[in-house]
Design a protein around this motif. Structure first.
Motif, mmCIF file in Angstrom:
data_model
loop_
_atom_site.group_PDB
_atom_site.id
_atom_site.type_symbol
_atom_site.label_atom_id
_atom_site.label_comp_id
_atom_site.label_asym_id
_atom_site.label_seq_id
_atom_site.Cartn_x
_atom_site.Cartn_y
_atom_site.Cartn_z
ATOM 1 N N THR A 3 -5.278 1.228 13.770
ATOM 2 C CA THR A 3 -6.010 2.476 13.969
ATOM 3 C C THR A 3 -6.640 2.565 15.359
ATOM 4 O O THR A 3 -7.000 1.529 15.946
ATOM 5 N N GLY B 266 -0.180 4.901 -1.302
ATOM 6 C CA GLY B 266 -1.326 5.588 -0.691
ATOM 7 C C GLY B 266 -0.950 6.895 -0.005
ATOM 8 O O GLY B 266 0.174 7.404 -0.148
ATOM 9 N N LEU C 205 -2.625 -0.024 -6.917
ATOM 10 C CA LEU C 205 -2.977 1.300 -7.466
ATOM 11 C C LEU C 205 -4.488 1.417 -7.668
ATOM 12 O O LEU C 205 -4.947 1.840 -8.738
ATOM 13 N N MET C 206 -5.228 1.067 -6.657
ATOM 14 C CA MET C 206 -6.691 1.037 -6.811
ATOM 15 C C MET C 206 -7.296 2.418 -7.034
ATOM 16 O O MET C 206 -8.418 2.522 -7.510
ATOM 17 N N LEU D 22 0.702 -1.454 4.948
ATOM 18 C CA LEU D 22 -0.251 -0.340 4.893
ATOM 19 C C LEU D 22 -1.441 -0.623 3.979
ATOM 20 O O LEU D 22 -2.445 0.097 4.058
ATOM 21 N N ARG E 57 -3.798 -9.748 -1.870
ATOM 22 C CA ARG E 57 -4.591 -10.958 -1.618
ATOM 23 C C ARG E 57 -4.063 -12.148 -2.429
ATOM 24 O O ARG E 57 -4.534 -13.264 -2.268
ATOM 25 N N THR F 42 -6.150 9.999 13.967
ATOM 26 C CA THR F 42 -6.627 10.300 12.611
ATOM 27 C C THR F 42 -5.612 11.184 11.888
ATOM 28 O O THR F 42 -5.224 12.233 12.409
ATOM 29 N N GLY G 21 0.820 -1.220 0.000
ATOM 30 C CA GLY G 21 0.000 0.000 0.000
ATOM 31 C C GLY G 21 0.846 1.259 0.000
ATOM 32 O O GLY G 21 0.404 2.331 0.427
ATOM 33 N N LEU H 196 -10.592 12.693 5.400
ATOM 34 C CA LEU H 196 -10.092 12.815 6.773
ATOM 35 C C LEU H 196 -10.626 14.108 7.400
ATOM 36 O O LEU H 196 -10.704 15.136 6.722
ATOM 37 N N LEU I 108 4.562 -2.787 -2.868
ATOM 38 C CA LEU I 108 3.535 -3.624 -3.501
ATOM 39 C C LEU I 108 2.211 -2.889 -3.357
ATOM 40 O O LEU I 108 1.756 -2.625 -2.230
ATOM 41 N N ASP I 109 1.607 -2.536 -4.482
ATOM 42 C CA ASP I 109 0.346 -1.779 -4.437
ATOM 43 C C ASP I 109 -0.428 -2.083 -5.716
ATOM 44 O O ASP I 109 0.163 -2.210 -6.783
ATOM 45 N N VAL J 220 -9.260 -7.648 2.280
ATOM 46 C CA VAL J 220 -7.977 -6.928 2.210
ATOM 47 C C VAL J 220 -7.432 -6.680 3.618
ATOM 48 O O VAL J 220 -6.283 -7.011 3.914
ATOM 49 N N TYR K 99 -14.531 -1.294 9.704
ATOM 50 C CA TYR K 99 -13.131 -0.857 9.585
ATOM 51 C C TYR K 99 -12.365 -1.211 10.858
ATOM 52 O O TYR K 99 -11.331 -1.889 10.811
HETATM 53 N N1 NAD Z 1 -4.402 8.000 7.263
HETATM 54 C C1 NAD Z 1 -4.877 7.750 8.464
HETATM 55 O O1 NAD Z 1 -5.456 8.611 9.121
HETATM 56 C C2 NAD Z 1 -4.713 6.400 9.089
HETATM 57 C C3 NAD Z 1 -5.033 6.292 10.417
HETATM 58 C C4 NAD Z 1 -4.932 5.057 11.003
HETATM 59 C C5 NAD Z 1 -4.488 3.982 10.283
HETATM 60 N N2 NAD Z 1 -4.169 4.098 8.984
HETATM 61 C C6 NAD Z 1 -3.740 2.905 8.262
HETATM 62 O O2 NAD Z 1 -2.573 3.173 7.499
HETATM 63 C C7 NAD Z 1 -2.649 2.452 6.270
HETATM 64 C C8 NAD Z 1 -2.470 3.409 5.104
HETATM 65 O O3 NAD Z 1 -3.536 4.356 5.100
HETATM 66 P P1 NAD Z 1 -3.618 5.513 4.031
HETATM 67 O O4 NAD Z 1 -4.238 6.661 4.713
HETATM 68 O O5 NAD Z 1 -2.323 5.660 3.357
HETATM 69 O O6 NAD Z 1 -4.722 4.912 3.032
HETATM 70 P P2 NAD Z 1 -4.773 4.861 1.430
HETATM 71 O O7 NAD Z 1 -6.135 4.375 1.053
HETATM 72 O O8 NAD Z 1 -4.309 6.148 0.856
HETATM 73 O O9 NAD Z 1 -3.688 3.753 1.074
HETATM 74 C C9 NAD Z 1 -3.980 2.389 0.961
HETATM 75 C C10 NAD Z 1 -3.144 1.852 -0.184
HETATM 76 O O10 NAD Z 1 -3.387 0.461 -0.279
HETATM 77 C C11 NAD Z 1 -3.531 0.126 -1.651
HETATM 78 N N3 NAD Z 1 -4.352 -1.085 -1.733
HETATM 79 C C12 NAD Z 1 -5.658 -1.224 -1.396
HETATM 80 N N4 NAD Z 1 -6.068 -2.480 -1.615
HETATM 81 C C13 NAD Z 1 -4.981 -3.158 -2.073
HETATM 82 C C14 NAD Z 1 -4.781 -4.504 -2.490
HETATM 83 N N5 NAD Z 1 -5.766 -5.409 -2.471
HETATM 84 N N6 NAD Z 1 -3.548 -4.869 -2.916
HETATM 85 C C15 NAD Z 1 -2.532 -3.959 -2.958
HETATM 86 N N7 NAD Z 1 -2.669 -2.671 -2.586
HETATM 87 C C16 NAD Z 1 -3.890 -2.279 -2.146
HETATM 88 C C17 NAD Z 1 -4.176 1.340 -2.293
HETATM 89 O O11 NAD Z 1 -3.951 1.403 -3.696
HETATM 90 C C18 NAD Z 1 -3.509 2.465 -1.538
HETATM 91 O O12 NAD Z 1 -2.338 2.893 -2.201
HETATM 92 C C19 NAD Z 1 -3.978 1.721 6.242
HETATM 93 O O13 NAD Z 1 -3.767 0.375 6.592
HETATM 94 C C20 NAD Z 1 -4.788 2.429 7.289
HETATM 95 O O14 NAD Z 1 -5.736 1.581 7.890
HETATM 96 C C21 NAD Z 1 -4.260 5.297 8.362
#
Ligand code: NAD
Length: 315
Positions: free
Chosen positions: A123, A16, A39-40, A81, A63, A170, A13, A182, A36-37, A100, A146
């Motif tokens: 989280t 992201g 790019l959804m 992530l 997955r 958050t 991820g 957010l 590894l992503d 996921v 979630y």
């Molecule tokens: N940003 C926050 O406030 C926050 C807070 C608490 C926890 N988190 C955790 O941190 C992590 C990253 O969060 P983020 O804010 O960057 O979210 P985000 O949605 O921007 O990033 C998630 C990434 O995962 C990729 N992804 C999704 N499904 C996938 C799959 N099946 N295979 C491969 N890649 C996949 C997406 O393309 C994306 O790049 C998450 O696990 C989230 O739960 C984030």
């Protein structure tokens, strides 16, 4: 003299909101980084990193067993992530959320060797409704898919040694993949672009962390893995515990807009809590971006951000 190989880190991820900030931080510190992503979101946030020989990208799904095996090959650390992030996205497709957030986490954990250290981005939503100050030993009671999917994923991670679990506040702030869902990001956007914000559950207390500090916290975990391992940490700072009203009023110090408080609407995670961050602070980690600077950054960035309404005759 032979050069020693840099330590290699897999970031799932990594394209992201958080990953796009974290990847260049780790490269700059000399680590080799493989992302590894899938790019959804069709994001191209990682382009600036391809010039670095220490950077590698695999487009694929967490997955998929064969893809995960390939991604894990030769890595020292895994920062996990990839996920379906936030309750609105999980509610939209609960099956995908558990596939996921939970099943892929189990898969990665099963396939990693015990020598491959894992840092998992969980989280504060795992706590649900909490009375009093929330510490890492406070009972978890998630009220959203979630939160529940992330809590179950934590349990999977804990079945093998050499892990760190981070329960984040958050996030807020800009990123190459901006997230307007957010809370602070959304409040600033409404104030700037719509000149109005209607806030429900205004007295609810929440806790926040800037996206850059989330990135820094992972670098900290890699560098201090030995003394931090096999533990859960709340990640944030007591100084960043605010009510929604505090946030909305703070934004008014920067720009004028209409602020209204409403008695309808609820947060899907029912988060209304104050969190203790003593444990992570004791490892030597603290935040670098405060609310004031984060709002200033968002206002600056949003001036350049234009999201058009496809149903409007005028852009
Ligand atoms: N940003 C926050 O406030 C926050 C807070 C608490 C926890 N988190 C955790 O941190 C992590 C990253 O969060 P983020 O804010 O960057 O979210 P985000 O949605 O921007 O990033 C998630 C990434 O995962 C990729 N992804 C999704 N499904 C996938 C799959 N099946 N295979 C491969 N890649 C996949 C997406 O393309 C994306 O790049 C998450 O696990 C989230 O739960 C984030």
């Amino acid at each position: 003299m032979p050069q020693s190989q840099p330590q290699k880190i897999l970031i799932t991820g990594g394209a992201g909101y958080i990953g796009s900030i974290l990847v260049p931080m780790l490269l700059k510190d000399g680590y080799a980084v493989r992302v590894l992503d899938n790019l959804m979101y069709r994001q191209h946030t990682l382009f600036p990193n391809f010039i670095d020989k220490k950077f590698e990208f695999i487009k694929g799904d967490v997955r998929n067993k064969e893809v995960v095996k390939k991604a894990l090959d030769g890595v020292d650390y895994i920062i996990h992530l990839a996920g379906i992030v936030g309750e609105p996205a999980c509610k939209k497709d609960p099956e995908l959320c558990y596939e996921v957030n939970l099943n892929a986490t189990k898969l990665i954990n099963d396939l990693r060797s015990e020598n491959q250290k894992i840092i998992f981005g969980s989280t504060g939503s795992v706590y649900g409704k909490v009375d009093g100050i929330c510490t890492e030993t406070t009972a978890t009671n998630p009220v959203s898919d979630y939160g529940l999917s992330k809590l179950q994923a934590e349990s999977a991670i804990k079945t093998k040694p050499n892990y760190i679990i981070y329960r984040f506040a958050t996030g807020f702030g800009l990123s190459p993949r901006p997230r307007l869902d957010l809370m602070i990001n959304d409040f600033v956007y409404r104030a700037l672009k719509q000149k109005v914000n209607i806030v429900y559950e205004a007295h609810f207390k929440r806790t926040f962390i800037h996206s850059v500090d989330v990135g820094r916290s992972f670098v900290h975990a890699v560098k201090n893995f030995g003394k931090m391992k096999n533990e859960i940490y709340n990640v944030g700072s007591e100084e960043m515990n605010f009510t929604k009203e505090d946030i909305a009023k703070k934004i008014q110090e920067f720009i004028p807009y209409h602020l209204h408080f409403a008695d309808f609407g609820t947060d899907p995670d029912q988060r209304n809590y104050e969190v203790s961050y003593t444990k992570i602070k004791n490892t030597g980690f603290d935040l670098s971006v405060n609310l004031h600077d984060g709002i200033r950054e968002l206002l600056g960035g949003y001036q350049a951000l234009h999201i058009s309404n496809p149903f409007s005759n005028v852009d």
